[in-house]
Design a protein around this motif. Structure first.
Motif, PDB file in Angstrom:
ATOM      1  N   MET A 115      41.280  10.428  27.801  1.00 33.97           N
ATOM      2  CA  MET A 115      42.496  10.451  27.025  1.00 33.97           C
ATOM      3  C   MET A 115      43.044   9.026  26.924  1.00 33.97           C
ATOM      4  O   MET A 115      43.071   8.295  27.917  1.00 33.97           O
ATOM      5  CB  MET A 115      43.517  11.364  27.724  1.00 33.97           C
ATOM      6  N   SER A 116      43.465   8.638  25.735  1.00 33.26           N
ATOM      7  CA  SER A 116      44.016   7.295  25.554  1.00 33.26           C
ATOM      8  C   SER A 116      45.364   7.178  26.259  1.00 33.26           C
ATOM      9  O   SER A 116      46.032   8.186  26.523  1.00 33.26           O
ATOM     10  CB  SER A 116      44.188   6.975  24.067  1.00 33.26           C
ATOM     11  N   ILE A 117      45.765   5.958  26.537  1.00 36.62           N
ATOM     12  CA  ILE A 117      47.054   5.716  27.194  1.00 36.62           C
ATOM     13  C   ILE A 117      48.198   6.218  26.312  1.00 36.62           C
ATOM     14  O   ILE A 117      49.137   6.846  26.803  1.00 36.62           O
ATOM     15  CB  ILE A 117      47.218   4.224  27.530  1.00 36.62           C
ATOM     16  N   GLU A 118      48.112   5.983  25.017  1.00 32.54           N
ATOM     17  CA  GLU A 118      49.183   6.447  24.130  1.00 32.54           C
ATOM     18  C   GLU A 118      49.249   7.970  24.094  1.00 32.54           C
ATOM     19  O   GLU A 118      50.342   8.546  24.057  1.00 32.54           O
ATOM     20  CB  GLU A 118      49.015   5.857  22.736  1.00 32.54           C
ATOM     21  N   ALA A 119      48.109   8.642  24.142  1.00 31.43           N
ATOM     22  CA  ALA A 119      48.102  10.106  24.192  1.00 31.43           C
ATOM     23  C   ALA A 119      48.709  10.589  25.508  1.00 31.43           C
ATOM     24  O   ALA A 119      49.449  11.577  25.534  1.00 31.43           O
ATOM     25  CB  ALA A 119      46.679  10.636  24.031  1.00 31.43           C
ATOM     26  N   LYS A 120      48.412   9.897  26.596  1.00 30.15           N
ATOM     27  CA  LYS A 120      48.981  10.253  27.900  1.00 30.15           C
ATOM     28  C   LYS A 120      50.501  10.095  27.878  1.00 30.15           C
ATOM     29  O   LYS A 120      51.233  10.946  28.406  1.00 30.15           O
ATOM     30  CB  LYS A 120      48.348   9.388  28.997  1.00 30.15           C
ATOM     31  N   LEU A 121      50.989   9.012  27.281  1.00 34.09           N
ATOM     32  CA  LEU A 121      52.435   8.813  27.154  1.00 34.09           C
ATOM     33  C   LEU A 121      53.078   9.989  26.420  1.00 34.09           C
ATOM     34  O   LEU A 121      54.088  10.536  26.870  1.00 34.09           O
ATOM     35  CB  LEU A 121      52.744   7.514  26.404  1.00 34.09           C
ATOM     36  N   LEU A 122      52.478  10.377  25.307  1.00 33.65           N
ATOM     37  CA  LEU A 122      53.009  11.493  24.522  1.00 33.65           C
ATOM     38  C   LEU A 122      52.963  12.796  25.310  1.00 33.65           C
ATOM     39  O   LEU A 122      53.912  13.587  25.282  1.00 33.65           O
ATOM     40  CB  LEU A 122      52.250  11.636  23.212  1.00 33.65           C
ATOM     41  N   GLU A 123      51.864  13.016  26.029  1.00 34.21           N
ATOM     42  CA  GLU A 123      51.729  14.224  26.838  1.00 34.21           C
ATOM     43  C   GLU A 123      52.835  14.313  27.892  1.00 34.21           C
ATOM     44  O   GLU A 123      53.332  15.393  28.208  1.00 34.21           O
ATOM     45  CB  GLU A 123      50.360  14.238  27.523  1.00 34.21           C
ATOM     46  N   LEU A 124      53.241  13.159  28.414  1.00 30.65           N
ATOM     47  CA  LEU A 124      54.293  13.106  29.425  1.00 30.65           C
ATOM     48  C   LEU A 124      55.697  13.097  28.818  1.00 30.65           C
ATOM     49  O   LEU A 124      56.692  13.064  29.548  1.00 30.65           O
ATOM     50  CB  LEU A 124      54.105  11.876  30.326  1.00 30.65           C
TER      51      LEU A 124
END
Length: 160
Positions: free
Chosen positions: A1-10
């Protein structure tokens, strides 16, 4: 998972990048290290956390301000690198907490930033850290945090 996707997930989004408030650059590269200038808790140019901890802001509000500083660090890193996945390691954070002379929980305030970086980057987000109290910061902001970050230099070769 990309860092930006992880940010959104959180549940996080990167703030709009603000222009420097004085004569400096937001990020300076030396080899594979990026030195990020101090970032404040700015939600926008005119919306930010200000005031001294335990006088004007609670400990919890100050932790939230530190979290916003970390998001602003990520925003300037994204602008510089073009891709947060270029980050290979957070080396160090230095945190300046606007507080009274009797306040002694600077490290707890700074956990707002450290926890966000760990939650997003995992072990790559763990870092060395200094947290100090100061009598005043520019614009009376509640906290300011600077960072040293390692990147994969090859990932910058593809920048437009």
């Amino acid at each position: 998972m990309s860092i930006e996707a992880k940010l959104l997930e959180l549940g996080y989004s990167l703030p709009s990048n603000s222009t420097p408030k004085a004569m400096y650059v937001p990020v300076k590269q030396v080899g594979n290290l990026l030195f990020v200038s101090g970032q404040g808790p700015f939600l926008s140019e005119n919306d930010f956390y200000s005031g001294k901890v335990e006088i004007d802001k609670s400990l919890e509000e100050a932790q939230k301000a530190a979290e916003i500083c970390a998001l602003n660090i990520l925003a300037v890193l994204k602008e510089f690198t073009g891709n947060l996945d270029a980050i290979t390691n957070f080396i160090k954070l230095t945190s300046f907490v606007n507080c009274s002379e009797n306040f002694d929980k600077h490290h707890i305030v700074t956990n707002g930033a450290s926890n966000l970086l760990y939650n997003v980057f995992g072990d790559l987000g763990r870092h060395a850290r200094t947290a100090v109290g100061v009598s005043q910061l520019p614009f009376n902001i509640t906290v300011e945090i600077e960072a040293i970050v390692e990147i994969d230099p090859a990932s910058l070769a593809n920048r437009e």
